[in-house]
Design an enzyme around this catalytic site. Structure first.
Site, PDB file in Angstrom:
ATOM      1  N   ALA A 282       0.856  -1.149  -0.056  1.00 59.41           N
ATOM      2  CA  ALA A 282      -0.073  -0.120   0.055  1.00 59.41           C
ATOM      3  C   ALA A 282       0.876   1.394  -0.089  1.00 59.41           C
ATOM      4  O   ALA A 282       0.204   2.269   0.225  1.00 59.41           O
ATOM      5  CB  ALA A 282      -1.012   0.100   1.332  1.00 59.41           C
TER       6      ALA A 282
ATOM      7  N   GLY B  13       2.187   2.866  -2.557  1.00 61.65           N
ATOM      8  CA  GLY B  13       1.580   3.570  -3.671  1.00 61.65           C
ATOM      9  C   GLY B  13       0.184   4.115  -3.440  1.00 61.65           C
ATOM     10  O   GLY B  13       0.006   5.442  -3.750  1.00 61.65           O
ATOM     11  N   ASP B  14      -0.620   3.518  -2.653  1.00 63.39           N
ATOM     12  CA  ASP B  14      -1.881   3.753  -2.367  1.00 63.39           C
ATOM     13  C   ASP B  14      -1.757   5.168  -1.056  1.00 63.39           C
ATOM     14  O   ASP B  14      -2.680   5.932  -1.223  1.00 63.39           O
ATOM     15  CB  ASP B  14      -2.778   2.658  -1.579  1.00 63.39           C
ATOM     16  CG  ASP B  14      -2.885   1.463  -2.635  1.00 63.39           C
ATOM     17  OD1 ASP B  14      -2.881   1.698  -3.938  1.00 63.39           O
ATOM     18  OD2 ASP B  14      -3.196   0.463  -2.162  1.00 63.39           O
TER      19      ASP B  14
HETATM   20  O1  RIB Z   1      -2.044  -1.905  -3.239  1.00 60.91           O
HETATM   21  C1  RIB Z   1      -1.955  -2.876  -2.057  1.00 60.91           C
HETATM   22  C2  RIB Z   1      -3.593  -3.558  -2.221  1.00 60.91           C
HETATM   23  O2  RIB Z   1      -3.194  -4.304  -3.423  1.00 60.91           O
HETATM   24  C3  RIB Z   1      -3.556  -4.684  -0.997  1.00 60.91           C
HETATM   25  O3  RIB Z   1      -4.237  -3.942   0.007  1.00 60.91           O
HETATM   26  C4  RIB Z   1      -4.295  -5.528  -1.750  1.00 60.91           C
HETATM   27  O4  RIB Z   1      -5.739  -5.703  -1.190  1.00 60.91           O
HETATM   28  C5  RIB Z   1      -4.247  -5.382  -3.201  1.00 60.91           C
HETATM   29  O5  RIB Z   1      -5.322  -4.815  -3.599  1.00 60.91           O
END
Ligand code: RIB
Length: 297
Positions: A248, A250-251
Site C-alpha cells: 500500500a 503507492g496507495d
Molecule cells: O496496493 C495494495 C493492495 O493491493 C492490497 O491492500 C491488496 O488488497 C491489493 O489490492
C-alpha cells in the site's frame, strides 16, 4: 469532496523469510487479516491525510469480511452510502506474502469487486456531482472504470487514475485523465511492448502525456517520483527510510497527493505530501494499518 471508486479487499497476510520457490513449503510468521484493496486504501489515505470529506463507491459481499471492511471505512469517517453489499457474493480478498526485505507478492480474488457496474456509478451521480476530485484504480471492471472516467470528466471533475494492477487502457480513457499515476511496470504496460517503447521514467511520462493525460507521475519506489506536469518535468527524490513492508505504499502516496490537491495545493506540494506519507507507511506493517495521519507528517 473526494470520491474514490474502486476495490475493497480483506488482505490475508503472511510474513516469510523469502518468497517460496515453485513446489516449496516455507514456514511463515503470524497470519493476519488486514483491511486493504487499492480503492479502500486510497480512500483511507485521503481521509487520514487531509480535511476534505471522502466518499467511496465500491462493492462488498454480504459476508463477515464485508462487515469488517465496511466498518473500517466508517471508522475513518468515509461515506459508504454507495458501497453496495451484494447478496450471495464473497468480498474481495488478497493473499499477500511479505519477505524479510519488506517486498510483497500479491494474488487477488476480486469477488464482489468484479461486479461493480456502470449502474452503480450512475446511482452515485449525486455524490459525483459534489466531488472536486475523483480517484480510480484498475481492480474493478474496465468497462465500469471507462464509464466512470467519462462521467467524471464530463462533469468537470479532476480525474486521478492509478492504472494498477498493470493493464493496457483505451486511448479515449487516457485522454480524460488529469493525473495518471503508474509505477514503471504499469507505465510500460500502458505504452505497449514494442522495441521502440521508452524504458526510462522520464521518457515514459512524456510519451504518456503525449497520449493525452494532462499530467503523469511515474512512481519509482525508493527512487522517488518522476513528474511530467503541465508546468514542466521534475524529479522528486524519495525520503530514505528502512522499509518494513511496502504494501500500500503507492496507495498511501496517492491518498496523500489527492488529499493535498483537494484543498488547493499545487502538484509539487501535493507530491511532497504523498511522499512523506508513503515514507512513514513503509516503516509499518500492512495496508490500512500502515497509513499515517496528517499530524504525523
Ligand atoms: O496496493 C495494495 C493492495 O493491493 C492490497 O491492500 C491488496 O488488497 C491489493 O489490492
Amino acid at each position: 469532496m473526494i470520491v474514490v471508486i474502486g476495490s475493497i479487499n480483506m488482505d490475508l497476510v503472511l510474513r516469510v523469510p523469502r518468497m517460496p520457490l515453485p513446489g516449496e513449503t516455507l514456514t511463515g510468521g503470524a497470519f493476519r487479516t488486514i483491511p486493504g484493496g487499492k480503492g479502500a486504501n486510497q480512500a483511507v489515505a485521503c481521509a487520514r491525510l487531509g480535511h476534505a470529506p471522502v466518499a467511496m463507491i465500491g462493492c462488498l459481499g454480504d459476508d463477515a469480511f464485508g462487515h469488517t471492511l465496511r466498518a473500517a471505512l466508517v471508522a475513518d469517517g468515509i461515506d459508504v452510502s454507495h458501497v453496495a453489499a451484494l447478496p450471495g457474493v464473497a468480498s474481495g480478498i488478497a493473499s499477500i506474502l511479505v519477505d524479510a526485505n519488506g517486498q510483497n507478492s500479491i494474488v487477488i480474488a476480486g469477488g464482489a469487486n468484479d461486479l461493480l457496474s456502470p449502474a452503480h456509478i450512475d446511482a452515485a451521480l449525486p455524490l459525483l456531482q459534489r466531488a472536486s476530485v475523483v480517484v480510480l484504480q484498475l481492480e474493478t471492471p474496465l468497462a465500469t472504470i471507462a464509464h466512470a472516467v467519462n462521467l467524471a470528466h464530463c462533469l468537470g471533475k479532476t480525474v486521478v487514475l492509478n492504472p494498477a494492477p498493470a493493464a493496457s487502457l483505451p486511448a479515449a480513457v487516457l485522454a480524460q485523465v488529469d493525473y495518471l499515476i503508474p509505477n514503471e511496470i504499469e507505465a510500460a504496460m500502458l505504452l505497449g511492448a514494442s522495441a521502440s517503447a521508452p524504458a526510462e521514467p522520464r521518457d515514459q511520462a512524456a510519451a504518456l502525456r503525449s497520449s493525452g493525460c494532462r499530467n503523469v507521475l511515474v512512481t519509482l519506489g525508493a527512487k522517488g517520483v518522476h513528474a511530467a506536469l503541465e508546468s514542466g518535468s521534475q524529479d522528486f527524490p524519495a525520503h530514505a527510510v528502512e522499509a518494513l513492508d511496502t504494501t500500500a505504499a503507492g496507495d498511501t502516496f496517492i491518498g496523500g497527493f489527492v488529499a493535498a490537491l483537494a484543498v488547493g495545493a499545487d502538484a509539487a506540494a501535493a507530491i511532497g505530501q504523498g511522499q512523506r506519507a508513503a515514507a512513514i507507511g513503509v516503516t509499518r506493517a500492512g495496508a490500512q494499518t500502515s497509513i499515517p495521519y496528517l499530524h504525523e507528517l
